[in-house]
Design a protein around this motif. Structure first.
Motif, PDB file in Angstrom:
ATOM      1  N   ASN A 226     -56.782 -15.098  -9.349  1.00  0.00           N
ATOM      2  CA  ASN A 226     -57.308 -16.275  -8.651  1.00  0.00           C
ATOM      3  C   ASN A 226     -56.254 -17.316  -8.322  1.00  0.00           C
ATOM      4  O   ASN A 226     -56.320 -17.964  -7.281  1.00  0.00           O
ATOM      5  N   HIS A 227     -55.277 -17.517  -9.225  1.00  0.00           N
ATOM      6  CA  HIS A 227     -54.337 -18.622  -9.047  1.00  0.00           C
ATOM      7  C   HIS A 227     -52.895 -18.127  -9.097  1.00  0.00           C
ATOM      8  O   HIS A 227     -52.594 -17.104  -9.724  1.00  0.00           O
ATOM      9  N   VAL A 228     -51.997 -18.895  -8.474  1.00  0.00           N
ATOM     10  CA  VAL A 228     -50.579 -18.539  -8.447  1.00  0.00           C
ATOM     11  C   VAL A 228     -50.002 -18.465  -9.859  1.00  0.00           C
ATOM     12  O   VAL A 228     -49.154 -17.611 -10.147  1.00  0.00           O
ATOM     13  N   SER A 229     -50.460 -19.343 -10.748  1.00  0.00           N
ATOM     14  CA  SER A 229     -49.946 -19.317 -12.126  1.00  0.00           C
ATOM     15  C   SER A 229     -50.227 -17.971 -12.793  1.00  0.00           C
ATOM     16  O   SER A 229     -49.383 -17.436 -13.520  1.00  0.00           O
ATOM     17  N   GLY A 230     -51.411 -17.391 -12.516  1.00  0.00           N
ATOM     18  CA  GLY A 230     -51.732 -16.075 -13.061  1.00  0.00           C
ATOM     19  C   GLY A 230     -50.896 -14.987 -12.432  1.00  0.00           C
ATOM     20  O   GLY A 230     -50.454 -14.045 -13.113  1.00  0.00           O
ATOM     21  N   VAL A 231     -50.661 -15.106 -11.134  1.00  0.00           N
ATOM     22  CA  VAL A 231     -49.801 -14.144 -10.434  1.00  0.00           C
ATOM     23  C   VAL A 231     -48.418 -14.122 -11.062  1.00  0.00           C
ATOM     24  O   VAL A 231     -47.851 -13.057 -11.352  1.00  0.00           O
ATOM     25  N   LEU A 232     -47.848 -15.300 -11.298  1.00  0.00           N
ATOM     26  CA  LEU A 232     -46.503 -15.378 -11.853  1.00  0.00           C
ATOM     27  C   LEU A 232     -46.438 -14.853 -13.280  1.00  0.00           C
ATOM     28  O   LEU A 232     -45.410 -14.299 -13.706  1.00  0.00           O
ATOM     29  N   ALA A 233     -47.516 -15.019 -14.025  1.00  0.00           N
ATOM     30  CA  ALA A 233     -47.543 -14.476 -15.385  1.00  0.00           C
ATOM     31  C   ALA A 233     -47.433 -12.949 -15.350  1.00  0.00           C
ATOM     32  O   ALA A 233     -46.726 -12.345 -16.171  1.00  0.00           O
ATOM     33  N   LEU A 234     -48.113 -12.317 -14.381  1.00  0.00           N
ATOM     34  CA  LEU A 234     -48.041 -10.863 -14.263  1.00  0.00           C
ATOM     35  C   LEU A 234     -46.674 -10.425 -13.752  1.00  0.00           C
ATOM     36  O   LEU A 234     -46.142  -9.398 -14.168  1.00  0.00           O
ATOM     37  N   VAL A 235     -46.096 -11.208 -12.829  1.00  0.00           N
ATOM     38  CA  VAL A 235     -44.749 -10.906 -12.349  1.00  0.00           C
ATOM     39  C   VAL A 235     -43.750 -10.967 -13.502  1.00  0.00           C
ATOM     40  O   VAL A 235     -42.890 -10.093 -13.658  1.00  0.00           O
ATOM     41  N   GLU A 236     -43.873 -11.998 -14.314  1.00  0.00           N
ATOM     42  CA  GLU A 236     -42.963 -12.163 -15.459  1.00  0.00           C
ATOM     43  C   GLU A 236     -43.094 -11.001 -16.432  1.00  0.00           C
ATOM     44  O   GLU A 236     -42.110 -10.584 -17.065  1.00  0.00           O
ATOM     45  N   ALA A 237     -44.305 -10.469 -16.527  1.00  0.00           N
ATOM     46  CA  ALA A 237     -44.527  -9.337 -17.433  1.00  0.00           C
ATOM     47  C   ALA A 237     -44.001  -8.030 -16.859  1.00  0.00           C
ATOM     48  O   ALA A 237     -44.045  -6.991 -17.524  1.00  0.00           O
ATOM     49  N   GLY A 238     -43.515  -8.044 -15.620  1.00  0.00           N
ATOM     50  CA  GLY A 238     -42.947  -6.856 -15.015  1.00  0.00           C
ATOM     51  C   GLY A 238     -43.949  -5.969 -14.312  1.00  0.00           C
ATOM     52  O   GLY A 238     -43.660  -4.810 -13.997  1.00  0.00           O
ATOM     53  N   MET A 239     -45.133  -6.506 -14.005  1.00  0.00           N
ATOM     54  CA  MET A 239     -46.178  -5.695 -13.379  1.00  0.00           C
ATOM     55  C   MET A 239     -45.978  -5.517 -11.879  1.00  0.00           C
ATOM     56  O   MET A 239     -46.628  -4.675 -11.266  1.00  0.00           O
ATOM     57  N   GLY A 240     -45.109  -6.342 -11.244  1.00  0.00           N
ATOM     58  CA  GLY A 240     -44.912  -6.193  -9.817  1.00  0.00           C
ATOM     59  C   GLY A 240     -44.271  -7.421  -9.200  1.00  0.00           C
ATOM     60  O   GLY A 240     -43.670  -8.248  -9.900  1.00  0.00           O
ATOM     61  N   VAL A 241     -44.408  -7.538  -7.878  1.00  0.00           N
ATOM     62  CA  VAL A 241     -43.837  -8.663  -7.127  1.00  0.00           C
ATOM     63  C   VAL A 241     -44.977  -9.381  -6.418  1.00  0.00           C
ATOM     64  O   VAL A 241     -46.078  -8.862  -6.276  1.00  0.00           O
TER      65      VAL A 241
END
Length: 319
Positions: A226-241
């Motif tokens: 839903n939010h950019v903050s959640g997107v970045l958390a997944l990016v940081e975890a290495g799930m994608g770009v």
């Protein structure tokens, strides 16, 4: 010369001068004509000059009266400004300012401005609603926020949108990603990457989808948040770009994430200060609005400040 007339005498003089009629001026001031005449007589006696030439048919300023009219108007304008200034100071002593803004502005921009505002007005409480673009717009429209920082609202007839800052989108990824060292990336370069996106309800998603409508090759969404903050958390975890506003990956975010400017097409959004049309802000809100206005303009003029993509023309201007 001793001044033996008051503000009411000066107001009476202006009324007669503007209407060229004792009868009309008296009616506007809710006075009898005799009372108004006494005020003008008192003023002329105190000054020792004639201000009006009066006949049975008309009232006309003398040359001295014309010069005096200019000075009196200037003096009364100054007095009004002084009174309003005192009222503004009084209004800044206590109260609450409510600001709605997109989360990226809270993270990167508001702290410095709010710190300066709190130092000047320590008893003013500031309430910040960090919400999605649509929620920010709704809060301002409903009068629940004095004003907002947003990238939507320009088309709404009830909103005054003051564009101030143009922000580019970047591809966010872990610093150890193979593409992290690139100066820029085309959307074709991202095909095949595990792509994380904000949900369709997000204003950012609308901006990206509109820009990619005519692009043949771009990544397929693997995960939605839903939010950019959640997107970045997944990016940081290495799930994608993920394609995100440039503000989201500036210094202050985890050092594990970098943002590479996206081109062909480059995507931008325009941040602006929004307020409800024909709504008069309280003095404290107006002051904070002005401070944000000034700071945003300075940031636009100096994009290198905190901008990892500064110097790259494809990157656009970032905070």
């Amino acid at each position: 010369m001793r001044i033996n007339y008051d503000l009411h005498d000066l107001q009476a003089f202006i009324a007669v001068a503007e209407r060229a009629s004792f009868r009309q001026a008296a009616a506007d001031l809710f006075l009898s004509q005799s009372a108004l005449s006494r005020r003008i007589d008192k003023l002329e006696e105190g000054l020792g000059v004639k201000l009006f030439e009066r006949t049975t048919r008309r009232v006309q300023l003398t040359n001295v009266g014309q010069a005096f009219l200019v000075n009196v108007r200037t003096a009364l304008d100054g007095l009004e400004d002084a009174v309003l200034g005192v009222a503004d100071l009084a209004a800044h002593r206590t109260g609450t300012v409510t600001l709605a803004c997109v989360p990226s502005a809270v993270w990167h921009f508001l702290p410095a401005v709010l710190t300066a505002f709190s130092e000047r007005f320590p008893r003013i409480r500031v309430r910040v609603h960090d919400e999605s673009a649509q929620d920010v717009l709704n809060l301002v429209l409903a009068g629940e926020a004095d004003f907002g920082i947003n990238f939507t609202g320009a088309a709404d007839p009830e909103i005054v949108f003051e564009p101030i800052y143009v922000e580019s989108y970047v591809l966010a990824m872990r610093r150890d990603h193979p593409l992290a060292g690139r100066a820029s990336l085309t959307w074709k370069d991202t095909v095949g990457e595990r792509y994380i996106s904000v949900a369709k309800s997000s204003g950012n998603r609308s901006v990206i989808d509109a820009a990619l409508a005519g692009v043949e090759k771009h990544p397929v969404i693997q995960c939605e948040v839903n939010h950019v903050s959640g997107v970045l958390a997944l990016v940081e975890a290495g799930m994608g770009v993920a394609a995100v506003p440039g503000l989201s990956v500036l210094p202050g975010r985890p050092d594990t994430i970098v943002g590479v400017p996206l081109v062909n097409p480059a995507i931008h959004r325009t941040l602006g200060l929004i307020s409800k049309r024909n709504h008069t802000m309280a003095p404290a809100a107006r002051t904070l609005f002005g401070m944000l206005q000034e700071a945003l303009v300075k940031a636009q003029d100096d994009p290198a400040a905190g901008d990892p993509a500064a110097g790259d023309p494809a990157a656009g201007a970032l905070f």
